[in-house]
Design a protein around this motif. Structure first.
Motif, mmCIF file in Angstrom:
data_model
loop_
_atom_site.group_PDB
_atom_site.id
_atom_site.type_symbol
_atom_site.label_atom_id
_atom_site.label_comp_id
_atom_site.label_asym_id
_atom_site.label_seq_id
_atom_site.Cartn_x
_atom_site.Cartn_y
_atom_site.Cartn_z
ATOM 1 N N LEU A 72 59.927 -8.182 8.562
ATOM 2 C CA LEU A 72 58.762 -8.172 7.670
ATOM 3 C C LEU A 72 58.596 -6.852 6.913
ATOM 4 O O LEU A 72 57.862 -6.801 5.935
ATOM 5 N N ALA A 73 59.269 -5.794 7.374
ATOM 6 C CA ALA A 73 59.165 -4.513 6.667
ATOM 7 C C ALA A 73 60.088 -4.467 5.444
ATOM 8 O O ALA A 73 60.094 -3.492 4.713
ATOM 9 N N PHE A 74 60.868 -5.522 5.242
ATOM 10 C CA PHE A 74 61.810 -5.521 4.123
ATOM 11 C C PHE A 74 61.161 -6.072 2.853
ATOM 12 O O PHE A 74 60.225 -6.871 2.932
ATOM 13 N N PRO A 75 61.668 -5.665 1.690
ATOM 14 C CA PRO A 75 61.103 -6.165 0.433
ATOM 15 C C PRO A 75 61.171 -7.685 0.335
ATOM 16 O O PRO A 75 62.080 -8.300 0.884
ATOM 17 N N LEU A 76 60.210 -8.260 -0.379
ATOM 18 C CA LEU A 76 60.125 -9.691 -0.671
ATOM 19 C C LEU A 76 59.940 -10.564 0.579
ATOM 20 O O LEU A 76 60.204 -11.758 0.551
ATOM 21 N N ALA A 77 59.474 -9.934 1.688
ATOM 22 C CA ALA A 77 59.290 -10.717 2.924
ATOM 23 C C ALA A 77 58.284 -11.841 2.699
ATOM 24 O O ALA A 77 58.507 -12.979 3.127
ATOM 25 N N LYS A 78 57.194 -11.552 2.003
ATOM 26 C CA LYS A 78 56.141 -12.556 1.822
ATOM 27 C C LYS A 78 56.681 -13.760 1.038
ATOM 28 O O LYS A 78 56.472 -14.909 1.429
ATOM 29 N N GLU A 79 57.396 -13.439 -0.048
ATOM 30 C CA GLU A 79 57.956 -14.513 -0.884
ATOM 31 C C GLU A 79 58.909 -15.388 -0.062
ATOM 32 O O GLU A 79 58.915 -16.616 -0.178
ATOM 33 N N LYS A 80 59.703 -14.740 0.793
ATOM 34 C CA LYS A 80 60.687 -15.527 1.561
ATOM 35 C C LYS A 80 60.019 -16.312 2.691
ATOM 36 O O LYS A 80 60.418 -17.433 2.982
ATOM 37 N N ILE A 81 58.976 -15.735 3.267
ATOM 38 C CA ILE A 81 58.256 -16.505 4.298
ATOM 39 C C ILE A 81 57.661 -17.760 3.656
ATOM 40 O O ILE A 81 57.686 -18.846 4.237
ATOM 41 N N ASP A 82 57.158 -17.636 2.420
ATOM 42 C CA ASP A 82 56.615 -18.821 1.731
ATOM 43 C C ASP A 82 57.690 -19.904 1.593
ATOM 44 O O ASP A 82 57.413 -21.094 1.767
ATOM 45 N N ILE A 83 58.903 -19.464 1.273
ATOM 46 C CA ILE A 83 59.994 -20.445 1.124
ATOM 47 C C ILE A 83 60.338 -21.078 2.470
ATOM 48 O O ILE A 83 60.532 -22.294 2.588
ATOM 49 N N ILE A 84 60.367 -20.241 3.503
ATOM 50 C CA ILE A 84 60.678 -20.740 4.854
ATOM 51 C C ILE A 84 59.639 -21.795 5.269
ATOM 52 O O ILE A 84 59.981 -22.838 5.825
ATOM 53 N N LEU A 85 58.364 -21.527 4.937
ATOM 54 C CA LEU A 85 57.295 -22.479 5.270
ATOM 55 C C LEU A 85 57.469 -23.756 4.450
ATOM 56 O O LEU A 85 57.348 -24.868 4.965
#
Ligand SMILES: Cc1cc2nc3c(=O)[nH]c(=O)nc-3n(C[C@H](O)[C@H](O)[C@H](O)COP(=O)(O)O)c2cc1C
Length: 347
Positions: A72-85
């Motif tokens: 989660l400390a890496f860039p674009l984590a939020k965007e990728k979590i959205d995709i994972i969801l």
């Protein structure tokens, strides 16, 4: 063999392949799942589009449960979590940050693993509602602390009620049996699966590992636990240990990361500001992480050991062949069952 981990994830065996950026292809992850284990595909260095493509590719190669790992400390984590969801990935493993998505994962029936090395953080993760903790011991590749699997797992057993995954130092059935005896419900193997037929690790490295002994890795202590790592001993490792991270190298790594992740300047700055991990990852820690991540393709895939280091666990000393993932899993299960039989007969 049924354990709380096989029940939780719906796998045949309590064996998980640790996330390994660059060398874990969708094919490798699917091979583990098809062999009865659980493969974790790391997306921390992917763009959101690459992450979605990889997830879809894994789905096309297996109908078994699989997982994705995002630091989660890496860039674009939020965007990728959205995709994972959005893709309803069955298992999400996270580290280095506070998970905001647990309820959303549970809403579609998915499960969440916290990847940690510190008991206090495991307790916190349980309070936050994760389904399992993955504790990485000193023996392992990646970024453990000085505490060994032997000490971590029984302590974790006393400290949390949720299922525990032991990682660090496990490469065979005796390791699996020992981990279960220590209180784990399943194991992660990283280095062992890195030296499999399906792994993308360069052949030169695979050969080096076959010839290695248990003495051939080193814990690179940077003075910052979040930025220290266990690496295969090379000339470059010794050079890196002597120097501090120079500002020039840190900046060039940041630029490489920007290019790799296709980030705009504003995204880059926002990512830098937002990437404060649960474990309080230092700025230097983040820079070191990023430096090693961006150089890894050259090191792991092209076998160029002049430009960076290969993370590897102490189990390099135990690895003497390059089997398929199916063979590794079948052999590990057979050895574990034999180890239990012998113990019952003897004690
Ligand atoms: C070549 C290699 C690359 C790795 N890359 C990652 C990674 O990208 N992200 C991560 O969370 N862990 C990474 N790890 C750590 C593994 O996921 C796992 O925690 C570790 O290998 C377990 O210890 P073992 O090597 O003794 O089995 C890597 C390990 C290896 C061997």
């Amino acid at each position: 063999m049924q354990t709380r981990i096989t029940e939780l994830f719906g796998t045949k065996y309590p064996i998980i392949m640790g996330a390994m950026y660059w060398i874990a292809s969708p094919e490798l992850v699917a091979a583990i799942c098809n062999a009865g284990g659980l493969g974790l595909y790391p997306v921390s260095g992917d763009t959101p589009e690459q992450a979605r493509n990889a997830i879809r590719k894994i789905k096309s190669l297996t109908d078994r449960p699989f997982g994705v790992n995002q630091m989660l400390a890496f860039p674009l984590a939020k965007e990728k979590i959205d995709i994972i969801l959005d893709e309803k990935v069955p298992v999400i493993e996270y580290g280095l940050g506070r998970p905001w998505f647990i309820d959303k994962v549970h809403a579609y029936g998915g499960k969440v693993i916290a990847k940690l090395s510190i008991i206090k953080h495991a307790v916190k993760a349980e309070q936050l509602g994760v389904d399992a903790v993955n504790l990485v011991g000193f023996e392992g590749a990646g970024h453990p602390t000085y505490v060994t699997t032997m000490v971590l797992i029984p302590l974790a057993r006393k400290s949390v009620k949720i299922p525990i995954i032991a990682s660090g130092g496990i490469s065979n059935g005796r390791g699996l049996a020992a981990a279960l005896a220590l209180g784990a419900d399943g194991v992660i193997m990283g280095t062992r699966f890195a030296v499999s037929k399906e792994s993308l690790l360069n052949d030169k490295w695979k050969q080096r590992i076959l010839e290695a002994t248990e003495q051939d890795t080193i814990y690179m202590d940077t003075g910052d636990p979040t930025a220290s790592m266990r690496a295969f001993k090379t000339k470059r490792v010794h050079e890196e240990l002597k120097k501090k991270l120079p500002i020039f190298e840190a900046m060039s790594a940041a630029l490489e990361a920007k290019k790799l992740l296709n980030l705009s300047w504003s995204q880059m700055i926002r990512a830098g500001l937002a990437s404060q991990g649960e474990e309080g990852m230092s700025v230097m820690g983040r820079m070191r992480f990023m430096t090693s991540a961006v150089r890894s393709e050259e090191v792991m895939i092209h076998g160029n050991e002049e430009v960076g280091v290969l993370t590897a666990g102490q189990v390099v000393g135990d690895i003497k062949d390059i089997p398929t993932c199916q063979e590794i899993i079948d052999r590990t299960m057979a050895e574990a069952e034999e180890a239990f039989r012998q113990m019952k007969a003897q004690y």
